[in-house]
Design a protein around this motif. Structure first.
Motif, PDB file in Angstrom:
ATOM      1  N   SER A 125     -96.901 -67.885  23.466  1.00 43.62           N
ATOM      2  CA  SER A 125     -98.282 -67.409  23.499  1.00 43.62           C
ATOM      3  C   SER A 125     -98.823 -67.165  22.102  1.00 43.62           C
ATOM      4  CB  SER A 125     -98.374 -66.117  24.323  1.00 43.62           C
ATOM      5  OG  SER A 125     -97.600 -65.082  23.725  1.00 43.62           O
ATOM      6  N   LYS A 126    -100.156 -67.171  22.022  1.00 39.90           N
ATOM      7  CA  LYS A 126    -100.849 -66.737  20.807  1.00 39.90           C
ATOM      8  C   LYS A 126    -102.031 -65.888  21.247  1.00 39.90           C
ATOM      9  CE  LYS A 126    -103.102 -69.560  17.877  1.00 39.90           C
ATOM     10  NZ  LYS A 126    -103.327 -70.488  16.730  1.00 39.90           N
ATOM     11  N   THR A 127    -102.098 -64.668  20.713  1.00 38.57           N
ATOM     12  CA  THR A 127    -103.056 -63.689  21.221  1.00 38.57           C
ATOM     13  C   THR A 127    -103.751 -62.950  20.083  1.00 38.57           C
ATOM     14  OG1 THR A 127    -101.584 -63.327  23.120  1.00 38.57           O
ATOM     15  CG2 THR A 127    -103.332 -61.697  22.749  1.00 38.57           C
TER      16      THR A 127
ATOM     17  N   SER B 161    -104.132 -63.190  14.923  1.00 36.96           N
ATOM     18  CA  SER B 161    -103.514 -63.656  16.165  1.00 36.96           C
ATOM     19  C   SER B 161    -101.992 -63.672  16.047  1.00 36.96           C
ATOM     20  CB  SER B 161    -104.014 -65.064  16.512  1.00 36.96           C
ATOM     21  OG  SER B 161    -105.382 -65.043  16.844  1.00 36.96           O
ATOM     22  N   ARG B 162    -101.328 -63.143  17.061  1.00 36.64           N
ATOM     23  CA  ARG B 162     -99.870 -63.094  17.069  1.00 36.64           C
ATOM     24  C   ARG B 162     -99.315 -64.251  17.895  1.00 36.64           C
ATOM     25  NH1 ARG B 162     -96.721 -61.128  13.267  1.00 36.64           N
ATOM     26  NH2 ARG B 162     -94.839 -60.064  14.002  1.00 36.64           N
ATOM     27  N   TYR B 163     -98.543 -65.102  17.249  1.00 35.32           N
ATOM     28  CA  TYR B 163     -97.860 -66.212  17.902  1.00 35.32           C
ATOM     29  C   TYR B 163     -96.467 -65.735  18.267  1.00 35.32           C
ATOM     30  CZ  TYR B 163     -95.718 -70.828  18.528  1.00 35.32           C
ATOM     31  OH  TYR B 163     -95.059 -71.932  19.034  1.00 35.32           O
ATOM     32  N   ILE B 164     -96.089 -65.885  19.527  1.00 35.73           N
ATOM     33  CA  ILE B 164     -94.802 -65.371  20.012  1.00 35.73           C
ATOM     34  C   ILE B 164     -94.113 -66.437  20.872  1.00 35.73           C
ATOM     35  CG2 ILE B 164     -93.652 -63.636  21.441  1.00 35.73           C
ATOM     36  CD1 ILE B 164     -96.010 -61.749  20.843  1.00 35.73           C
ATOM     37  N   VAL B 165     -92.867 -66.685  20.561  1.00 31.30           N
ATOM     38  CA  VAL B 165     -92.022 -67.524  21.407  1.00 31.30           C
ATOM     39  C   VAL B 165     -90.935 -66.616  21.970  1.00 31.30           C
ATOM     40  CG1 VAL B 165     -90.523 -69.552  21.558  1.00 31.30           C
ATOM     41  CG2 VAL B 165     -92.442 -69.523  19.933  1.00 31.30           C
TER      42      VAL B 165
ATOM     43  N   GLY C 265     -99.586 -69.770  26.840  1.00 35.78           N
ATOM     44  CA  GLY C 265    -100.829 -69.019  27.000  1.00 35.78           C
ATOM     45  C   GLY C 265    -101.449 -68.770  25.641  1.00 35.78           C
ATOM     46  N   PHE C 266    -102.468 -69.531  25.298  1.00 37.54           N
ATOM     47  CA  PHE C 266    -103.076 -69.439  23.969  1.00 37.54           C
ATOM     48  C   PHE C 266    -104.488 -68.860  24.063  1.00 37.54           C
ATOM     49  CE2 PHE C 266    -100.215 -73.270  23.541  1.00 37.54           C
ATOM     50  CZ  PHE C 266     -99.205 -72.564  22.894  1.00 37.54           C
TER      51      PHE C 266
END
Length: 211
Positions: A140-142, A202-206, A111-112
């Protein structure tokens, strides 16, 4: 059709032609995402827009399905897949919540630049946790307009949004902080395995679905 779908349908042609604003950050997170995927994976991308990321990742996985609330966006994505003769990629109209509820059987959900545009984020990740098998990935990246470390810039963006929404040229936007976003994912039953800010806002989260 909902007002949200109508908004994105209206801007879909222009959106499809818009260049990526930070190509370095985009390519970095694309590469990080690809490093977590394998050739046997079935992948779901929520809020895929016109399908650019899904099409780039298609050759790295067995199957990738992109969903979006906008029929116009999905139409463009499907046209691009055919024009580029991309195998293993398909697209369907669905809300983020509907997509999460149908995530069963996927090895990874992406989900980007989508979850700050949803009003039911906690419900979406709760549905993902229920649908996914232990060990499945949520990547995701938000954009996080509530993040204090961004500084004064975030206030300018947040101040503009209500005005732009009033005149119909901006959608709903939620202001996350990094801690709020990460906390919600962990509370839903996922373990964080990588985080970073690419670009700074933007926060990239795995995250991996907890067993």
């Amino acid at each position: 059709m909902t007002s949200t779908a109508k908004f994105w349908d209206k801007i879909a042609p222009k959106y499809a032609k818009s260049p990526i604003k930070d190509m370095v950050a985009y390519e970095y997170t694309l590469g990080r995402t690809r490093s977590y995927l394998s050739a046997t994976d079935r992948v779901l991308e929520i809020g895929c827009g016109t399908g650019s990321t899904a099409l780039l990742l298609a050759d790295s996985v067995q199957q990738i399905t992109g969903t979006d609330i906008s029929p116009a966006m999905i139409g463009i994505a499907s046209d691009k897949a055919r024009a580029q003769s991309v195998k293993g990629a398909d697209f369907a109209v669905a809300t983020a919540r509907q997509s999460a509820q149908r995530a069963s059987g996927h090895d990874a959900v992406l989900g980007f630049n989508i979850f700050h545009l949803t009003q039911d984020y906690e419900a979406i990740i709760a549905d993902l946790q229920k649908a996914l098998a232990p060990g499945a990935l949520f990547i995701s990246k938000t954009p996080c307009l509530g993040e204090p470390s961004i500084g004064l810039k975030r206030f300018a963006f947040r101040a503009m949004i209500p005005v732009l929404r009033l005149i119909g040229i901006a959608p709903f936007v939620r202001s996350f902080s990094f801690a709020e976003l990460e906390g919600a994912i962990e509370a839903a039953g996922f373990d964080l395995i990588e985080t970073g800010s690419f670009p700074a806002m933007s926060r990239y989260i795995v995250a991996r679905r907890r067993g």
